[in-house]
Design an enzyme around this catalytic site. Structure first.
Site, PDB file in Angstrom:
ATOM      1  N   ASP A 197     105.284  95.890  29.669  1.00 48.46           N
ATOM      2  CA  ASP A 197     105.818  95.804  29.843  1.00 48.46           C
ATOM      3  C   ASP A 197     105.840  95.165  31.679  1.00 48.46           C
ATOM      4  OD1 ASP A 197     107.980  95.307  28.587  1.00 48.46           O
ATOM      5  OD2 ASP A 197     108.836  97.628  28.668  1.00 48.46           O
TER       6      ASP A 197
ATOM      7  N   LYS B  20     110.459  92.895  18.080  1.00 49.70           N
ATOM      8  CA  LYS B  20     109.410  93.005  18.806  1.00 49.70           C
ATOM      9  C   LYS B  20     108.429  93.042  18.269  1.00 49.70           C
ATOM     10  CE  LYS B  20     111.147  94.079  23.634  1.00 49.70           C
ATOM     11  NZ  LYS B  20     112.196  95.086  24.179  1.00 49.70           N
TER      12      LYS B  20
ATOM     13  N   GLN C 208     112.058 101.355  24.902  1.00 50.67           N
ATOM     14  CA  GLN C 208     113.193 100.735  25.047  1.00 50.67           C
ATOM     15  C   GLN C 208     114.256 101.196  26.112  1.00 50.67           C
ATOM     16  OE1 GLN C 208     112.793  97.145  23.695  1.00 50.67           O
ATOM     17  NE2 GLN C 208     115.284  96.959  25.478  1.00 50.67           N
TER      18      GLN C 208
END
Ligand code: NAP
Length: 284
Positions: A120, A53, A97
């Site tokens: 997200d 990422k 994460q």
């Protein structure tokens, strides 16, 4: 019939080129888009995901911050870091994460991220925005699946879409996005008694299960579009999806491969969401 391959790597490259242009335009206006990625603990798969990422940000002109913490980090300290990032004007997207160590409540953490930076799209508010057709951040994997379907040029209006899987991060948002695009949507899950009965009626199938060979050729209507979200290993240890690719590609009109289908799109849509967030700030 041999299905057209829906190439997620190629589409991803095309969208990332647009991302780089938008990032450069924002930077020129003094709004360089920024993504903060937080990793708690040493999970090897998570380390690879966060590295990819951050790398994707760097390659496309976004500013990225990677914060790595020991697995002993307290929940309070993590929430305090999120609070600081929420207030940091150089950061437009925050991603924590998963999975987190057991002593940290993931829901508390996700809900602590400002909705304006929830790139997200996992928070309850972001999910509510999707349900209510309000602008907000769409979870990256289903958002990427929509782009893959769009790339076939087939309109979803009036089509019957069957989503297999109902997770909060893939199946449910996927079904809502298909509904928004005017498809008629059926959601199947582990308690669906006859999965094949539903998939055989589908113009579009999205498989998000996590079990290989969940969709085989006999379960697919000729000409259907098949999107394979699954990530599994076959007997040789190679990455494979939920769909029997060899068989289904003889029946479907278009199909995503694994690897090279949905996978590359997920990080790409994270970049898109971060750019959209920065553009909203710049427009104020
Ligand atoms: P998940 O949370 O485990 O959800 C799986 C879903 O599949 C559940 O809703 C489950 O039903 C359903 N299911 C299980 N067995 C079934 C069966 N026999 N028939 C019909 N439905 C069944 O998984 P997820 O996070 O949504 O991920 C799904 C897959 O996509 C995994 O392989 C994951 O690794 C992959 N994935 C890939 C990407 C990518 O970027 N390529 C991103 C995210 C996920 P119940 O709700 O009834 O249990």
């Amino acid at each position: 019939m041999t299905a057209q391959l829906i190439d997620g790597t190629a589409l991803s490259k095309q969208i990332r080129a647009e991302v780089a242009q938008r990032a450069a335009a924002l930077t020129a206006r003094g709004h360089k888009p920024g993504l903060a990625v937080i990793l708690v603990g040493e999970d090897p798969a998570s380390q690879v995901y966060v590295r990819n990422k951050v790398k994707a940000c760097e390659e496309h002109g976004l500013h990225s911050v990677l914060e790595k913490y020991d697995a002993t980090l307290s929940e309070a300290d993590l929430l305090a870091r999120i609070d600081a990032l929420n207030k940091d004007a150089s950061i437009h997207g925050i991603l924590v994460q998963m999975p987190l160590p057991k002593h940290i409540d993931p829901t508390k953490v996700i809900e602590a991220i400002a909705t304006t930076k929830d790139v997200d799209g996992y928070s309850v508010l972001s999910a509510g925005e999707l349900v209510a057709n309000l602008p907000g951040f769409r979870p990256c994997t289903p958002y990427g699946c929509m782009k893959l379907i769009e790339s076939t040029g087939v309109s979803l209006k009036g089509k019957h879409a069957v989503v297999i899987g109902r997770s909060n991060t893939v199946g449910k948002p996927m079904a809502l996005l298909l509904l928004q695009a005017n498809a008629t949507v059926t959601i199947c899950h582990s308690a669906t008694p006859d999965l094949a009965y539903h998939t055989r009626q589908a113009d579009v199938i999205v498989a998000a299960v996590g079990r290989r060979d969940t969709v085989t050729a006999g379960m697919v209507k000729p000409g259907a579009i098949v999107i394979d979200v699954g990530m599994n290993r076959n007997d040789e240890g190679k990455l494979c999806g939920d769909v029997d690719f060899a068989g289904v590609s003889q029946v479907a009109s278009a199909i995503t491969p694994v690897p090279g289908g949905v996978g590359p799109m997920t990080i790409t849509m994270l970049l898109v969401n971060t750019i959209e967030s920065a553009e909203r700030v710049a427009a104020k």
